[in-house]
Design an enzyme around this catalytic site. Structure first.
Site, PDB file in Angstrom:
ATOM      1  N   ARG A 218       0.844  -1.205   0.000  1.00  0.00           N
ATOM      2  CA  ARG A 218       0.000   0.000   0.000  1.00  0.00           C
ATOM      3  C   ARG A 218       0.873   1.246   0.000  1.00  0.00           C
ATOM      4  O   ARG A 218       2.093   1.189   0.147  1.00  0.00           O
ATOM      5  CB  ARG A 218      -0.915   0.011   1.226  1.00  0.00           C
ATOM      6  CG  ARG A 218      -0.174  -0.056   2.558  1.00  0.00           C
ATOM      7  CD  ARG A 218      -1.126  -0.042   3.727  1.00  0.00           C
ATOM      8  NE  ARG A 218      -2.040  -1.182   3.695  1.00  0.00           N
ATOM      9  CZ  ARG A 218      -1.749  -2.368   4.200  1.00  0.00           C
ATOM     10  NH1 ARG A 218      -0.580  -2.573   4.793  1.00  0.00           N
ATOM     11  NH2 ARG A 218      -2.614  -3.358   4.140  1.00  0.00           N
ATOM     12  N   LEU A 298      10.428   9.731  24.329  1.00  0.00           N
ATOM     13  CA  LEU A 298      11.441   8.769  24.737  1.00  0.00           C
ATOM     14  C   LEU A 298      11.227   8.286  26.178  1.00  0.00           C
ATOM     15  O   LEU A 298      11.400   7.101  26.486  1.00  0.00           O
ATOM     16  CB  LEU A 298      12.831   9.401  24.587  1.00  0.00           C
ATOM     17  CG  LEU A 298      14.024   8.476  24.832  1.00  0.00           C
ATOM     18  CD1 LEU A 298      13.994   7.294  23.882  1.00  0.00           C
ATOM     19  CD2 LEU A 298      15.326   9.255  24.665  1.00  0.00           C
ATOM     20  N   TYR A 354      11.938   6.406  15.452  1.00  0.00           N
ATOM     21  CA  TYR A 354      11.778   6.551  14.005  1.00  0.00           C
ATOM     22  C   TYR A 354      12.879   7.444  13.418  1.00  0.00           C
ATOM     23  O   TYR A 354      13.509   7.100  12.417  1.00  0.00           O
ATOM     24  CB  TYR A 354      10.397   7.140  13.711  1.00  0.00           C
ATOM     25  CG  TYR A 354      10.054   7.277  12.251  1.00  0.00           C
ATOM     26  CD1 TYR A 354       9.680   6.165  11.508  1.00  0.00           C
ATOM     27  CD2 TYR A 354      10.080   8.513  11.613  1.00  0.00           C
ATOM     28  CE1 TYR A 354       9.347   6.283  10.168  1.00  0.00           C
ATOM     29  CE2 TYR A 354       9.747   8.639  10.280  1.00  0.00           C
ATOM     30  CZ  TYR A 354       9.379   7.525   9.560  1.00  0.00           C
ATOM     31  OH  TYR A 354       9.054   7.642   8.229  1.00  0.00           O
ATOM     32  N   LYS A 358      15.739   6.435  10.661  1.00  0.00           N
ATOM     33  CA  LYS A 358      15.823   7.101   9.362  1.00  0.00           C
ATOM     34  C   LYS A 358      17.137   7.859   9.189  1.00  0.00           C
ATOM     35  O   LYS A 358      17.653   7.977   8.066  1.00  0.00           O
ATOM     36  CB  LYS A 358      14.629   8.035   9.179  1.00  0.00           C
ATOM     37  CG  LYS A 358      13.284   7.309   9.102  1.00  0.00           C
ATOM     38  CD  LYS A 358      13.262   6.281   7.970  1.00  0.00           C
ATOM     39  CE  LYS A 358      11.902   5.633   7.800  1.00  0.00           C
ATOM     40  NZ  LYS A 358      11.867   4.665   6.677  1.00  0.00           N
TER      41      LYS A 358
END
Length: 448
Positions: A218, A298, A354, A358
């Protein structure tokens, strides 16, 4: 997902209200459609004295069927409208020579069509002959980023740094940046290194190539599969078993094959390599699109959430790369493409896991570029900004609107914008494009 504000702003009453109140004014972007010319309108090409790229670029544009305006003629300020302004700044060897940029762009700033293109060509500062030349070449980045924010009306501006000896490797990048395929890419710096570039069928550049796309069921992954297939590739679409029905639909639509596999499972990388070896004998293009989010600050995040995001978004990519390379399944001419994020560049509250993953993708690109170049393989990444997907549709409305408007285009991008950028990286014509991280974000203010 529709952008109702942009749709309203394009109506008569909407345009009037936007102008009166000074609201964000999303332009209509020129995106690629089959049969479109490379660029609408002539290209004004010029160079600083001693520029080494103006002649090869002129030949590339002419062969591509682009009308190149006579750079030797004295052009009045209102000449145009031009489809693109291309300036070879490689001849600028000290800061006093930067005045040539003003002399070229100042009279032409209003002579660019809507969704026009600005490309400045330079030399990588670290390869310059002197500190003064390196200083002047580094200054080009400020120029192009500012033009991207000033010219408006859907125009884009890029800096392409071409290493000496790489003059013949620029065609793929020029074609991408001039075309509607780069509609949501602006303010970027692209580096091109010397490379042997094969003959390319620009209509179907990936014909005969095998492309693996992870997370293909998707969103962005499905669109990547579609665009690569349109460019001629046989697509191996991969996703988790839970997405099996959607994955099968994507694979059937693009005429490819589906692989249901959880990349976090033990031996997943070896099982994938076995499949590629048995069915195809190799894989020419690997697009690491699979990714997840587990958002929490965090201090409130669990170790399981941290581990899950790092495992899918980064560690799994490294495992796959290692196995494919160890088994020589990614041949000379191969392409590795990662999907990073502007969160990996600027960080993002509530997304430390995340953003870490990245940023790690960016680190992978930079650390692997040199060793892979020795094997004739390129590695690059896209870093999307706000892209209209089902995931962004679930964001709180104020955050969603901020994401859409806080860029030079005043709108969100589309999955096809990411996919077209990946297709440029995947092209055989992009043999000299490696070690790059290109933001597909409409020149977002985040991390700018």
């Amino acid at each position: 997902m529709s952008d109702r504000y942009a749709s309203f702003a394009h109506t008569g009453p909407g345009r009037a209200l936007v102008r009166r109140l000074g609201l964000p004014d999303p332009p209509r972007l020129r995106r690629h459609r089959p049969g479109d010319p490379l660029i609408h309108g002539p290209v004004r090409l010029d160079a600083a004295p001693g520029g080494r790229l103006v002649d090869p670029v002129g030949k590339i544009l002419t062969v591509a069927g682009v009308e190149v305006a006579d750079r030797t003629a004295a052009a009045p300020p209102d000449q145009g409208p031009y489809g693109a302004l291309v300036y070879d700044a490689t001849g600028i060897t000290d800061s006093t020579g930067l005045r040539a940029l003003f002399d070229f762009f100042h009279p032409l700033a209003r002579a660019l069509r809507p969704s026009g293109r600005v490309i400045v060509l330079g030399t990588p500062p670290e390869l310059c002959a002197s500190p003064r030349e390196a200083t002047a070449q580094r200054a080009l980045e400020g120029l192009t980023r500012s033009i991207g924010k000033e010219f408006g009306r859907g125009s884009t501006a890029q800096l392409v740094l071409v290493a000496p000896g790489a003059e013949r490797a620029v065609e793929s990048t020029l074609r991408f940046l001039l075309s509607g395929r780069s509609a949501y890419v602006s303010g970027q710096v692209v580096r091109i290194t010397p490379a042997e570039v094969p003959e390319v069928d620009w209509e179907r550049p990936l014909a005969g190539r095998i492309a693996l796309v992870t997370g293909a069921a998707r969103g962005i992954g499905a669109k990547v599969a579609e665009v690569l297939a349109d460019d001629g590739a046989h697509v191996v679409a991969l996703d988790v078993p839970a997405a099996g029905d959607a994955l099968a639909e994507v694979a059937n639509t693009v005429g490819g094959t589906a692989v249901q596999l959880d990349l976090t499972a033990p031996e997943a990388a070896h099982r994938l390599a076995d499949h590629l070896a048995d069915r195809h004998g190799r894989v020419d293009i690997v697009v690491h699109n699979a990714g997840i989010t587990r958002d929490r600050t965090l201090g409130r995040m669990t170790s399981d959430w941290w581990d899950a995001v790092l495992e899918v978004n980064l560690v799994g990519q490294e495992r796959i790369n290692d196995v494919l390379l160890d088994r020589d399944l990614l041949p000379t001419g191969g392409r590795l493409v990662g999907v990073s994020s502007i969160a990996g560049i600027a960080g993002n509250r509530g997304q430390t896991n995340y953003a870490t993953s990245k940023a790690g993708v960016i680190g992978l690109v930079h650390s692997m570029a040199a060793p892979l170049a020795a094997r004739g393989i390129t590695v690059n990444a896209v870093a999307p900004g706000f892209i209209e997907t089902r995931m962004t549709a679930k964001m709180p409305v104020m955050l969603r609107e901020a994401g859409r408007r806080m860029n030079s285009m005043a709108q969100g991008g589309l999955p096809v914008d990411v996919a077209q950028t990946i297709a440029w990286f995947a092209s055989p014509g992009s043999a000299g494009v490696t070690g790059n991280v290109v933001r597909v974000c409409g020149q977002s203010l985040l991390g700018a």
